[in-house]
Design a protein around this motif. Structure first.
Motif, PDB file in Angstrom:
ATOM      1  N   TYR A  94      22.173  -9.946 -35.580  1.00 30.67           N
ATOM      2  CA  TYR A  94      22.469  -8.831 -36.518  1.00 30.67           C
ATOM      3  C   TYR A  94      23.795  -9.072 -37.158  1.00 30.67           C
ATOM      4  O   TYR A  94      24.410  -7.846 -37.244  1.00 30.67           O
ATOM      5  N   ALA A  97      24.511  -6.691 -40.158  1.00 27.39           N
ATOM      6  CA  ALA A  97      23.180  -5.933 -40.480  1.00 27.39           C
ATOM      7  C   ALA A  97      23.684  -4.717 -40.843  1.00 27.39           C
ATOM      8  O   ALA A  97      24.552  -3.942 -40.459  1.00 27.39           O
ATOM      9  N   THR A 100      20.578   1.002 -39.480  1.00 30.58           N
ATOM     10  CA  THR A 100      19.186   1.001 -39.308  1.00 30.58           C
ATOM     11  C   THR A 100      18.505   2.437 -39.665  1.00 30.58           C
ATOM     12  O   THR A 100      19.153   3.436 -39.269  1.00 30.58           O
ATOM     13  N   GLN A 118      10.289  -2.040 -36.914  1.00 34.42           N
ATOM     14  CA  GLN A 118      10.799  -3.434 -36.460  1.00 34.42           C
ATOM     15  C   GLN A 118      11.745  -3.962 -37.513  1.00 34.42           C
ATOM     16  O   GLN A 118      11.292  -4.362 -38.744  1.00 34.42           O
ATOM     17  N   ARG A 119      12.769  -4.775 -37.017  1.00 34.04           N
ATOM     18  CA  ARG A 119      13.748  -5.341 -38.265  1.00 34.04           C
ATOM     19  C   ARG A 119      13.246  -6.778 -38.189  1.00 34.04           C
ATOM     20  O   ARG A 119      13.295  -7.343 -37.074  1.00 34.04           O
ATOM     21  N   ARG A 121      14.693 -10.526 -39.762  1.00 34.09           N
ATOM     22  CA  ARG A 121      15.842 -11.034 -40.486  1.00 34.09           C
ATOM     23  C   ARG A 121      15.469 -12.341 -41.337  1.00 34.09           C
ATOM     24  O   ARG A 121      14.536 -12.895 -40.986  1.00 34.09           O
ATOM     25  N   TYR A 132      17.952  -7.987 -44.217  1.00 30.76           N
ATOM     26  CA  TYR A 132      17.107  -7.582 -43.415  1.00 30.76           C
ATOM     27  C   TYR A 132      16.164  -6.539 -43.580  1.00 30.76           C
ATOM     28  O   TYR A 132      16.346  -5.705 -44.488  1.00 30.76           O
ATOM     29  N   THR A 133      14.698  -6.736 -43.356  1.00 34.24           N
ATOM     30  CA  THR A 133      13.703  -6.015 -44.042  1.00 34.24           C
ATOM     31  C   THR A 133      12.836  -5.277 -42.787  1.00 34.24           C
ATOM     32  O   THR A 133      13.059  -5.561 -41.624  1.00 34.24           O
ATOM     33  N   GLU A 134      12.214  -4.394 -43.097  1.00 32.85           N
ATOM     34  CA  GLU A 134      11.609  -3.597 -42.093  1.00 32.85           C
ATOM     35  C   GLU A 134      10.085  -4.090 -41.987  1.00 32.85           C
ATOM     36  O   GLU A 134       9.247  -4.222 -43.012  1.00 32.85           O
ATOM     37  N   GLN A 173      15.697  -6.082 -30.560  1.00 32.29           N
ATOM     38  CA  GLN A 173      15.466  -4.902 -31.320  1.00 32.29           C
ATOM     39  C   GLN A 173      16.771  -4.103 -31.050  1.00 32.29           C
ATOM     40  O   GLN A 173      16.598  -3.545 -29.978  1.00 32.29           O
TER      41      GLN A 173
END
Lengths: 403, 342, 329
Positions: A94, A97, A100, A118-119, A121, A132-134, A173
């Motif tokens: 991260y 990052a 969140t 949930q993240r 990378r 970073y996407t979800e 996470q």
């Protein structure tokens, strides 16, 4: 005109001497005070604080600021509990990052208990930066009072309870309220720990200023004469030295191999080296005016010792002013530490203070890439303003006639 | 009565102050006339509204004060053609050109504190010359000459040096002379003097009063003389207005007031003057007016003076506000019981 | 007046002596001997160490001798020969490094003061004459915020916005091609193009403070009787406000310009570091971190002296604008 000439010219001031309502009330209060029996003195003092509190309460901004300050200090005191992670743990997955996002409405549009997705990378194929996407299929609800990284509360009790967190394994996470820094450390957790140094340095620094200021200012104002002249000269002199360059020079002289605690106290002492002069001036001014008051004379005539007169009779009568001045002086010290640490002359990593955290923001490119490293600045500004407002409120409450 | 003599008529003037704590009726229905060339004294305790009356005429009542009612009729003397013009000052905007040409030129004012009433950082000449340039449209050199003449006229020693001095370099009496020079520099028809000698010592006070007498003889302006000092009233004025809590309670010529004052408040004021020649041994204590000035936010019902009045009649004075009654031409009193008590 | 100035100048001397002592102590603070560190830094750079040069330096600054001898040699060097010592890092006399930086620093501070006055005085007067109006509340809150925000954070935010919105890296006072170049017309133009950001950042804090001071002073003066006198003259409200209360309220303001300037020069140190200006701030920081002590000590001495002189100028100005003080002599 039949009134005798001599009579006519004399100013007959008796009209002006007709007491006005306010004056009479004043007199009444004064006589009451004098007639108070000894044992009721405490009650009377309490009454004064009560008055101050009533006045302070009217100052809405000051009350809100006071609550903010209490919250900030509670967070700093219980940093281990409030921070979800250890401030020095690297989350290698991260780095940089962003914060969140916390959600309460899921992909289907349903209202839910606060959760994070949930993240995942990814790497931007063009810039080669991490993005970073979800993953909207997996939700991690936020849990309160979860078990997490073990710590020793105040270095004494072994615990692993955290105010909030996720159920997942942190390295997989994690929840970063304020994002993560270049090394992948949780900025929120670091802020909580950093507050310990930054918030306490203000208090301790001002306390040192207070001790020096009350002592030297008191001596100066109480005895007057040559001692007063000398102390005033010293104060004037210290005030001619520009604060920031002197702070810089002195903190640069602190040996680099000192342990954090020693550097901390070194910086505190350096910061209060100039701060005490302001305090001494306030105290001296108060002493000068109080010295002439009847109740001090009365105490002296009844054979009280000097120290007793000062501590028992004079200090209580201007304590409220001192507290107000103290509150107003705290932001300067906090900003001093932040500034010095920011340019690398104050505390240094691995120490964690808001100033140290701000070093991350020194490079404007990293600031542009990850604006969330600027959160410590927000903490500093919030604290400074809160202290300013509380100080303003206290000053007004302490002295209804001051502007 | 010759109406052409009238200079200023104050009619039912009401000036209120709107404060957070409430409304203060600083002037509440004051009414009196000022004739040309005469001196009218206004007397009363601090806070009775006499200064606010003066500022209302000047239209310089400071916020949150406001004129809420009444009229101030100014009969502007004609320029030689004998025709006069009547202006209601309350209808003018205080900032308007018309009001500003009157203020400082036709009606001017001197204040109580000659020290603080002059700017500390401008020379005397600068401050006087400013008025002359403003109202007479003359250039710097001419206004300087006029200023020197004016200073000389008010008996300032070395006027051509004083003109370049600052207020703090002058004594109290000299400062007040400078103030008077400033106020008279445009030959006003009315000079309002708001306690002009209160801040001065007795000798200087006598000098300034003599000066004002002389200037009035020479320039012929009317003076509205505000003071709490009855001695000064006796010496300076021809007619007297006695004010209490924003109202005129008695008015008449000076002899009538001093010897036949009807209002209990006027009597009480007169009794509080120390008199020379009273024997020390049998000297009574100076009579002070008992009680104190009422709270301006909560005036007593009925006659405002009734809580302090020795002749108060329950059921009358504390319920009904008395109206102004004419005792004889030119002598009016605001007391419900004046016929009974004297 | 001359007597007054003389008295003030004489009173300055003991202060300056103590200040020079403190600066000297700062120079002496780092552990170890200056020459050894100097030789070490030379060696580190791979240079040959010239023993004769070291010897000469040692004699010139009395190194190795008792502290008071060193102090005397240092101070007398500055006063008699304008010799501020040798910068270890730059390997040049400190004197050569000081002045250009100092000039730029004072220039930026002066421009900032002027800018802040141009904004603060009209705003402050407006606030005072429209007390408790909406704009007054607005200006008062803005100035409260401005006065509370530390300059270096404002600098960071400004740089961040410039970076994000315009993709500009706005640090520094010159474009790279002009750094170290001799002064020329294009260089001046380049400087002016870079100047506005530091000026805005530095002026922001002092503007906020000045608005508060102006407002408070004018409000104070507005209630003085001489303002009523002026009003009774029939002057226009606007004219009388600027001529009387504002004029008097400005006295303490303009007369403390020397002091303000000095405090701005020192106060902008952190801002200068953030914006990497070619002023004394970043150089002093570098000198301190690399323990280039003659350079650092000289800066401290120079800044303190500037403050003392600023105070002197302020005292003289105060006497000059206020006839009440002037006359006392």
């Amino acid at each position: 005109m039949t009134i005798p000439e001599t009579d006519a010219i004399g100013p007959s001031d008796d009209l002006d001497e007709a007491p006005r309502p306010g004056e009479v009330a004043q007199e009444l209060i004064e006589t009451e005070t004098m007639e108070l029996p000894e044992e009721e003195e405490q009650l009377y003092v309490a009454g004064q604080w009560q008055l101050m509190w009533w006045k302070f309460r009217k100052h809405k901004l000051a009350v809100v600021s006071a609550l903010v300050l209490i919250l900030l200090y509670v967070v700093a005191i219980f940093a281990e509990v409030v921070a979800p992670y250890d401030p020095s743990t690297y989350f290698i997955r991260y780095k940089m990052a962003p914060p969140t996002p916390i959600r309460i409405i899921d992909a289907e549009g349903q209202l839910r208990w606060p959760f994070v997705y949930q993240r995942v990378r990814d790497r931007d194929p063009d810039t080669l930066r991490d993005i970073y996407t979800e993953d909207r299929s997996i939700r991690h609800p936020i849990r309160f009072f979860v078990r997490g990284a073990p710590y020793r509360l105040w270095g004494i009790w072994e615990m692993d309870l955290h105010l909030f967190g996720l159920d997942a394994e942190p390295q997989e996470q994690a929840i970063f309220l304020f994002g993560a820094d270049r090394m992948g450390r949780d900025i929120f957790s670091r802020l909580c720990y950093g507050g310990r140094i930054s918030l306490s340095i203000g208090l301790i620094g001002v306390l040192l200023s207070l001790i020096l200021g009350i002592f030297l200012g008191g001596v100066s104002g109480y005895y007057g004469g040559r001692i007063d002249t000398v102390i005033q000269r010293v104060i004037e002199f210290i005030r001619t030295i520009p604060a920031i360059p002197l702070w810089m020079a002195l903190s640069a002289a602190l040996p680099a191999d000192w342990p954090i605690v020693r550097v901390y106290f070194g910086i505190t002492i350096i910061l209060s080296l100039i701060g005490w002069t302001g305090m001494a001036r306030v105290v001296r001014g108060r002493f000068l005016s109080l010295r002439e008051e009847d109740f001090v004379l009365a105490a002296r005539l009844s054979g009280s010792g000097e120290i007793r007169i000062i501590m028992r009779h004079m200090v209580p009568s201007f304590l409220s002013h001192i507290i107000a001045s103290l509150t107003i002086a705290i932001p300067g010290t906090i900003l001093g530490e932040t500034g010095l640490s920011f340019i690398g002359l104050g505390l240094r990593a691995p120490a964690i203070s808001w100033g140290v955290l701000l070093q991350e923001a020194q490079n404007v490119r990293s600031l542009a890439q990850a604006p969330w490293v600027f959160w410590p600045a927000a903490a500093v500004v919030l604290t400074v303003f809160a202290f300013n407002f509380v100080g303003d409120g206290l000053r007004d409450a302490a002295d209804p006639y001051a502007r | 009565m010759d109406n052409r003599d009238l200079l200023v008529e104050v009619k039912d003037l009401k000036t209120y102050f709107y404060l957070d704590e409430g409304v203060v009726q600083a002037v509440d229905g004051a009414a009196f006339d000022i004739r040309r060339g005469e001196t009218l004294g206004v007397v009363g305790e601090s806070g009775c509204g006499k200064s606010v009356t003066a500022r209302s005429i000047m239209r310089i009542v400071a916020r949150p004060g406001r004129i809420v009612g009444g009229q101030i009729l100014y009969h502007r003397p004609g320029n030689g053609n004998g025709r006069q013009q009547t202006i209601d000052l309350t209808s003018l905007n205080p900032q308007s050109y018309e009001m500003r040409t009157i203020r400082g030129a036709e009606i001017s004012m001197i204040f109580q504190e000659p020290m603080t009433s002059l700017s500390p950082v401008h020379t005397i000449g600068d401050q006087i010359g400013e008025v002359i340039r403003l109202h007479q449209g003359v250039d710097k050199d001419e206004s300087r000459q006029k200023t020197i003449d004016m200073l000389d006229f008010v008996g300032m020693p070395l006027p051509d040096r004083t003109i370049d001095q600052y207020a703090h370099q002058l004594s109290g009496g000299m400062r007040q002379r400078a103030m008077i020079a400033m106020a008279l520099s445009c030959h006003p028809s009315l000079l309002i003097a708001d306690e002009p000698t209160t801040a001065l010592d007795v000798t200087t006070e006598a000098q300034i009063l003599r000066l004002m007498h002389r200037l009035q003889d020479e320039l012929g302006m009317a003076i509205l003389f505000i003071t709490h000092n009855l001695g000064v009233i006796a010496q300076m004025t021809e007619k007297v207005v006695v004010m209490y809590m924003g109202k005129v309670v008695e008015q008449g010529d000076v002899d009538t007031i001093f010897h036949g004052g009807m209002h209990p408040y006027t009597r009480a004021l007169l009794e509080s003057i120390p008199r020379l020649g009273q024997k020390t041994r049998d000297r009574r204590r100076l009579a002070a007016i008992r009680g104190m000035v009422p709270d301006p936010y909560a005036l007593p019902r009925g006659c405002a003076f009734h809580p302090r009045c020795s002749f108060m009649k329950p059921g009358l004075c504390d319920t009904t506000a008395p109206s102004m009654q004419e005792v004889e031409p030119g002598h009016k009193v605001r007391c419900a019981r004046y016929t009974e008590i004297w | 007046m001359i007597k007054y100035i003389l008295k003030r100048v004489l009173m300055m001397i003991p202060t300056l002596i103590v200040i020079s002592m403190i600066s000297f102590v700062v120079i002496q603070l780092p552990p170890g001997d200056y020459l050894t560190s100097y030789a070490a830094s030379l060696r580190q750079e791979g240079d040959r160490v010239d023993e004769a040069e070291l010897e000469m330096l040692a004699r010139r600054y009395g190194l190795g001798q008792p502290a008071y001898v060193q102090y005397y040699k240092w101070v007398s060097g500055i006063i008699l020969r304008g010799d501020w010592g040798q910068s270890m890092e730059w390997r040049r006399p400190v004197r050569d490094l000081l002045w250009e930086r100092m000039a730029l620093t004072v220039a930026i501070s002066s421009i900032s003061i002027i800018v802040s006055w141009f904004v603060a005085i009209p705003v402050g007067v407006f606030s005072a004459t429209h007390q408790y109006s909406v704009p007054d509340y607005l200006f008062s809150s803005l100035s409260f915020i401005g006065a509370g925000l530390p300059g270096f954070m404002i600098a960071l935010v400004v740089m961040w916005i410039a970076m994000r919105q315009f993709g500009l890296n706005v640090g520094g006072l010159f474009s790279p091609e002009f750094i170290g170049a001799p002064w020329s017309w294009p260089k001046v133009v380049d400087l002016l193009q870079h100047l506005w950001i530091p000026v805005v950042v530095i002026a922001l804090g002092s503007t906020a403070g000045s608005i508060r001071t102006t407002r408070a002073n004018v409000l104070d003066e507005m209630n003085k009787p001489y303002v009523e006198t002026a009003r009774a003259k029939g002057l226009k409200e606007r004219k009388l406000i600027w001529k009387y209360p504002v004029r008097v309220a400005m006295n303490p303001f303009f007369s403390t310009v020397g002091w303000t300037l000095a405090s701005l020069v020192s106060g902008q140190t952190l801002v200068a570091v953030v914006l990497s200006l070619q002023t004394i701030g970043p150089m002093m920081l570098r000198a301190l971190t690399s323990q280039d002590m003659y350079l650092a000590g000289s800066f401290l001495l120079l800044l303190s002296t500037l403050t003392v002189i600023g105070t002197l100028i302020s005292d003289i100005l105060l006497a000059w604008v206020d006839p009440r003080i002037r006359m006392e002599g």
